[in-house]
Every structure is written in C-alpha cells, then in structure tokens.
Design an enzyme around this catalytic site. Structure first.
Site, PDB file in Angstrom:
ATOM      1  N   ALA A  57       1.007  -1.306   0.145  1.00  0.00           N
ATOM      2  CA  ALA A  57      -0.018  -0.274   0.029  1.00  0.00           C
ATOM      3  C   ALA A  57       0.653   0.882  -0.662  1.00  0.00           C
ATOM      4  O   ALA A  57       0.488   2.048  -0.715  1.00  0.00           O
ATOM      5  CB  ALA A  57      -1.145   0.235   1.192  1.00  0.00           C
ATOM      6  N   LYS A 113       9.073 -10.371 -16.361  1.00  0.00           N
ATOM      7  CA  LYS A 113       9.860  -9.351 -16.308  1.00  0.00           C
ATOM      8  C   LYS A 113      11.548  -9.222 -16.467  1.00  0.00           C
ATOM      9  O   LYS A 113      11.526 -10.265 -17.353  1.00  0.00           O
ATOM     10  CB  LYS A 113       9.798  -9.086 -14.866  1.00  0.00           C
ATOM     11  CG  LYS A 113       8.191  -8.929 -14.313  1.00  0.00           C
ATOM     12  CD  LYS A 113       7.644  -9.352 -12.387  1.00  0.00           C
ATOM     13  CE  LYS A 113       6.526  -8.661 -13.088  1.00  0.00           C
ATOM     14  NZ  LYS A 113       5.898  -8.521 -10.891  1.00  0.00           N
ATOM     15  N   SER A 115      13.673  -9.325 -13.971  1.00  0.00           N
ATOM     16  CA  SER A 115      14.230 -10.115 -13.953  1.00  0.00           C
ATOM     17  C   SER A 115      14.174 -11.059 -13.743  1.00  0.00           C
ATOM     18  O   SER A 115      15.178 -12.478 -13.208  1.00  0.00           O
ATOM     19  CB  SER A 115      13.607 -10.373 -12.229  1.00  0.00           C
ATOM     20  OG  SER A 115      12.640 -10.884 -12.447  1.00  0.00           O
ATOM     21  N   GLU A 140      -6.131 -12.385  -6.823  1.00  0.00           N
ATOM     22  CA  GLU A 140      -5.817 -13.309  -8.329  1.00  0.00           C
ATOM     23  C   GLU A 140      -4.655 -14.561  -8.120  1.00  0.00           C
ATOM     24  O   GLU A 140      -4.844 -15.084  -7.121  1.00  0.00           O
ATOM     25  CB  GLU A 140      -3.737 -12.022  -7.826  1.00  0.00           C
ATOM     26  CG  GLU A 140      -3.060 -12.345  -8.432  1.00  0.00           C
ATOM     27  CD  GLU A 140      -1.464 -11.687  -8.667  1.00  0.00           C
ATOM     28  OE1 GLU A 140      -1.611 -10.574  -9.449  1.00  0.00           O
ATOM     29  OE2 GLU A 140      -1.009 -11.709  -7.740  1.00  0.00           O
TER      30      GLU A 140
END
Length: 268
Positions: A57, A113, A115, A140
C-alpha cells in the site's frame, strides 16, 4: 494509521482462498476423469501478510480505506501446470466460469519481467457468501509451470532477504536461471506425448492393482475365503513378475465370474 481489526478484514479473503482451492482441485479431478489428463498439476493458496499489505500500500500509494480495490492480491491462488501450453488452457477455463468475474489479465510469459520472472496472472472478482450477504473480493490467480514456480519461489526468498535490493551479481545469476527454467519448459513440451503416455500407463496400472485387491477383499469378506486366497496367490505371482497382461486377465476373470457377488458388496 487507523486502528483496524485485521482478522475481521481478512476473513472474506481467507474464505475466498479456501473455496477457490477446493474448486480448482475439484476441476482437476473432473478433467482427469473426463479426459484422462488435467492441465492442473496442483493448487495452492495464501493470504497476504498484514506487513506485506502495508508495504505494498505504501509503495503504490494506496490509502487505507482503498485497500480492497487497490491491492488485488490479498487473496492469492497458484495453479501449477506440467507444461507451458497448459497455462492457456487453464486461463480459458477460468474465463468461462460463472462463479467469478475476470477483471483483467497480466501476461508475464510473453512479457517477461526484467528479473526473469514468468507467470500468467488473472485478477478476478469473487463473491464470498458472508453472514450479512455477498462480499465481492479481488483475488489474484497465478498460473505457471513447475519450473516457473521453482524459480519464482527462490527469487521471492532472496528478495525478502535483501529487502528488494538484490546485488547485481545475484540478479544476473537469477536471470540466467530463469532462462534455464524456460529452456527446461520448452524441452518438456517437446516430449509431452511421451511424458503423458508414461504417466497414464502408471495410473492405469495402479488402478488395476487397486481394483483387483479390492475385489479379492470383497470376496474374502463375502465368505469366499478359499477362492479369495487362490486369487491372491495368482495376483502375488503376476505382480512380482511385473506381468500386467496376466493381471488384466485376472481382473476380467474376477469380474466375469463374480459380478453379482461383487455388486452386492460394492459399497463395503
């Protein structure tokens, strides 16, 4: 920061994870029964830790009163597949389901990604039946191969250790490992038919053994002791020799000669 009852806040997410795990595991069993092969290897789930929710957050600038819509992976499901091509099949099944709504998808397989991370993410809205009514929550679903999952698990652990500040040398080695995992998936896909055939053969043989031993047991406890012992001796001989043709013949004989008796004791 406001005082929040986190146990109460996470309750619908916990329920969503448990229900989704049950549903996708049941889906796996159904597909195996219908098609003899399921694109789902196994399913896991987790609730994001409160500390991780707060960190995310902060990173995304999500206000505390917007967590339910701003953090999409508080409830997380992972579906592991044997082969890369199974991922698309599982995704299509999720899109067609009526008990959840696909909000959007993120393809980190085509768009890897930096990474080296590869996975396919589906963000869903799932209705949880609470005591006060329906509570829609976001969840998710990560769909990945076993190789992708192994890499992602290691990378997550290292990021936790280094607090998201991996040394460059380690990043390089992780990218190399990600490419190796990708090549492994490609190689496994190239011999998919052989792998699936071998797995099905093993399962068929296991089911045959279970069926024969179950039938012998039912005959034994149905007061056909001498006959059951004779059949057990034949089973032991064929199984020790690895003679599955003889076991198939034995199963046919038992079912043919004792169909009525076995049917009477089917539920025992």
């Amino acid at each position: 920061m406001e005082i929040r009852d986190w146990n109460l806040f996470l309750l619908p997410y916990e329920q969503a994870v448990e229900e989704l795990k049950i549903k996708f595991r049941a889906l796996r069993q159904e597909l195996k029964a219908r098609e003899e092969y399921a694109p789902i290897e196994f399913v896991t789930g987790r609730i994001k830790r409160v500390s991780s929710i707060l960190q995310k957050a902060k990173r995304l600038n999500v206000p505390m009163d917007r967590l339910e819509v701003g953090i999409e992976d508080i409830a997380g499901i992972r579906i592991m597949c044997q082969f890369a091509e199974d991922i698309q099949r599982v995704t299509e099944i999720i899109r067609k389901r009526k008990d959840m709504i696909v909000v959007y998808e993120k393809d980190y397989i085509t768009n890897t990604k930096e990474s080296g991370y590869r996975s396919y993410h589906v963000i869903i809205e799932y209705p949880v039946q609470m005591s006060f009514g329906v509570k829609p929550v976001l969840a998710e679903i990560q769909i990945r191969t076993l190789a992708m999952n192994f890499w992602a698990t290691i990378e997550h652990s290292l990021n936790y250790k280094y607090k998201q500040q991996l040394p460059d040398a380690l990043k390089f080695r992780l990218r190399k490992a990600a490419e190796a995992a990708y090549r492994l998936d490609e190689e496994m896909s190239s011999i998919r038919d052989e792998i699936v055939s071998a797995q099905q053969s093993f399962e068929d043989q296991s089911n045959l053994v279970d069926r024969i031993l179950g039938d012998i047991r039912r005959l034994y406890f149905g007061n056909r002791v001498a006959e059951a012992l004779s059949l057990q001796a034949r089973f032991d001989e064929a199984f020790s020799a690895g003679d599955f043709a003889a076991l198939e013949q034995l199963s046919r004989e038992i079912r043919g000669n004792h169909a009525a008796e076995l049917a009477d004791r089917e539920d025992e």
